[in-house]
Design an enzyme around this catalytic site. Structure first.
Site, short mmCIF file in Angstrom:
data_model
loop_
_atom_site.label_atom_id
_atom_site.label_comp_id
_atom_site.label_asym_id
_atom_site.label_seq_id
_atom_site.Cartn_x
_atom_site.Cartn_y
_atom_site.Cartn_z
N CYS A 98 0.86 -1.18 0.00
CA CYS A 98 0.00 0.00 0.00
C CYS A 98 0.90 1.24 0.00
O CYS A 98 1.77 1.37 0.85
CB CYS A 98 -0.89 -0.01 1.24
SG CYS A 98 -1.79 1.53 1.49
N CYS A 155 0.44 3.33 3.43
CA CYS A 155 0.91 2.89 4.75
C CYS A 155 1.97 1.79 4.71
O CYS A 155 2.50 1.42 5.75
CB CYS A 155 -0.27 2.42 5.61
SG CYS A 155 -0.85 0.76 5.19
N CYS A 185 -6.58 -4.56 -19.10
CA CYS A 185 -7.65 -3.59 -18.88
C CYS A 185 -7.10 -2.22 -18.52
O CYS A 185 -7.85 -1.27 -18.37
CB CYS A 185 -8.61 -4.09 -17.81
SG CYS A 185 -7.91 -4.14 -16.18
N CYS A 202 -7.22 -1.10 1.67
CA CYS A 202 -6.09 -1.63 2.44
C CYS A 202 -6.59 -2.07 3.82
O CYS A 202 -7.29 -1.31 4.50
CB CYS A 202 -5.02 -0.55 2.58
SG CYS A 202 -3.71 -0.99 3.74
N CYS A 226 -4.87 0.55 6.59
CA CYS A 226 -5.17 2.00 6.69
C CYS A 226 -6.47 2.39 5.99
O CYS A 226 -6.82 3.56 5.97
CB CYS A 226 -4.00 2.81 6.14
SG CYS A 226 -3.92 2.86 4.35
N HIS A 262 -8.45 3.49 -0.24
CA HIS A 262 -9.14 2.92 -1.40
C HIS A 262 -8.09 2.42 -2.38
O HIS A 262 -7.14 3.14 -2.72
CB HIS A 262 -10.01 3.99 -2.06
CG HIS A 262 -10.61 3.55 -3.36
ND1 HIS A 262 -11.69 2.70 -3.43
CD2 HIS A 262 -10.25 3.82 -4.65
CE1 HIS A 262 -11.98 2.47 -4.71
NE2 HIS A 262 -11.13 3.14 -5.47
N HIS A 280 -11.31 -2.10 -7.14
CA HIS A 280 -12.49 -2.96 -7.00
C HIS A 280 -12.12 -4.40 -7.30
O HIS A 280 -11.11 -4.66 -7.96
CB HIS A 280 -13.60 -2.50 -7.94
CG HIS A 280 -14.18 -1.17 -7.57
ND1 HIS A 280 -13.65 0.01 -8.02
CD2 HIS A 280 -15.23 -0.84 -6.77
CE1 HIS A 280 -14.34 1.04 -7.52
NE2 HIS A 280 -15.30 0.55 -6.76
N ASP A 296 -14.67 -11.92 -12.66
CA ASP A 296 -14.33 -12.41 -14.01
C ASP A 296 -12.84 -12.68 -14.15
O ASP A 296 -12.27 -12.57 -15.23
CB ASP A 296 -14.81 -11.41 -15.07
CG ASP A 296 -14.21 -10.02 -14.86
OD1 ASP A 296 -13.36 -9.85 -13.98
OD2 ASP A 296 -14.60 -9.09 -15.60
N ARG A 352 -10.83 -10.92 -10.06
CA ARG A 352 -9.96 -9.91 -10.67
C ARG A 352 -9.93 -8.69 -9.78
O ARG A 352 -10.92 -7.95 -9.71
CB ARG A 352 -10.45 -9.53 -12.07
CG ARG A 352 -9.73 -8.33 -12.69
CD ARG A 352 -10.10 -8.14 -14.15
NE ARG A 352 -11.53 -7.93 -14.35
CZ ARG A 352 -12.10 -6.71 -14.48
NH1 ARG A 352 -11.37 -5.62 -14.41
NH2 ARG A 352 -13.41 -6.61 -14.66
N CYS A 401 -8.86 -5.27 -9.46
CA CYS A 401 -8.49 -4.20 -10.38
C CYS A 401 -8.03 -3.01 -9.54
O CYS A 401 -8.86 -2.34 -8.91
CB CYS A 401 -9.74 -3.87 -11.21
SG CYS A 401 -9.43 -2.77 -12.57
ZN LIG Z 1 -2.58 1.05 3.64
#
Ligand SMILES: [Zn+2]
Length: 180
Positions: A92, A95, A110, A141, A144, A147, A150, A154, A162, A164
């Site tokens: 991440c 953090c 993709c 994560c 922390c 975001h 997603h 598939d 997956r 992504c």
């Molecule tokens: Zn984090």
């Protein structure tokens, strides 16, 4: 305003369907310099990080902040890692928490780095995301709550998933033991 609304929808659909068109821009990350100023950054500390966004704003570069704390999405094919095949561990970028190994990555074409499994169950947390009229599962994560992206169903075997993930929120550590 209407045009902006429609372009947002189109972008969201592109993200969900993973059929984005190529973009030439290659955004450079500066995570290496950021680490020194980030007091919560650790690849080994498993203690949860719960600090207000005002603090994150001081710690994180603006492009990382907009993904991590404002749930932004980088443009497809612009990130550092979407086609990377290097061996190592993805942490991440907010953090330092280890999230994915390169042996859990696959080529989805993709425009975003795609993984079929996280490094461990606890490395991620999930939340339903019904924005843009779609039913998606947000991935954050586990340490922390940044975001990340997603997860879709598939993906390839053995998980069929997956993940992504935005390159901007990943910090790659080359080499090391990538065995599970
Ligand atoms: Zn984090």
């Amino acid at each position: 305003m209407k045009a902006l609304f429609y372009s947002t929808i189109i972008f969201a659909v592109v993200l969900a369907g993973c059929a984005g068109s190529s973009a030439k821009q290659d955004k450079k990350m500066n995570m290496d310099s950021n680490k020194k100023e980030n007091p919560v950054y650790s690849g080994t500390d498993t203690g949860k990080v719960d600090i207000p966004n005002e603090e994150w704003k001081k710690i994180l570069p603006s492009n990382v902040y907009s993904i991590a704390r404002e749930k932004g999405t980088e443009r497809p094919f612009t990130g550092k890692y979407w086609d990377s095949k290097e061996i190592g561990t993805y942490h991440c970028a907010a953090c330092g928490n280890p999230l994915f190994k390169s042996n859990g990555k696959f080529e989805s074409n993709c425009g975003w780095p795609s993984f079929f499994e996280p490094i461990s169950k606890g490395s991620l947390i999930y939340a339903p995301d019904n924005s843009y009229g779609m039913k998606r599962t947000e991935v954050m994560c586990g340490r922390c709550k940044a975001h990340l992206g997603h997860v879709f169903d598939d993906g390839p075997p053995p998980t069929g998933l997956r993940y992504c993930i935005n390159s901007v929120i990943l910090d790659f550590e080359k080499g090391g033991d990538v065995k599970k």
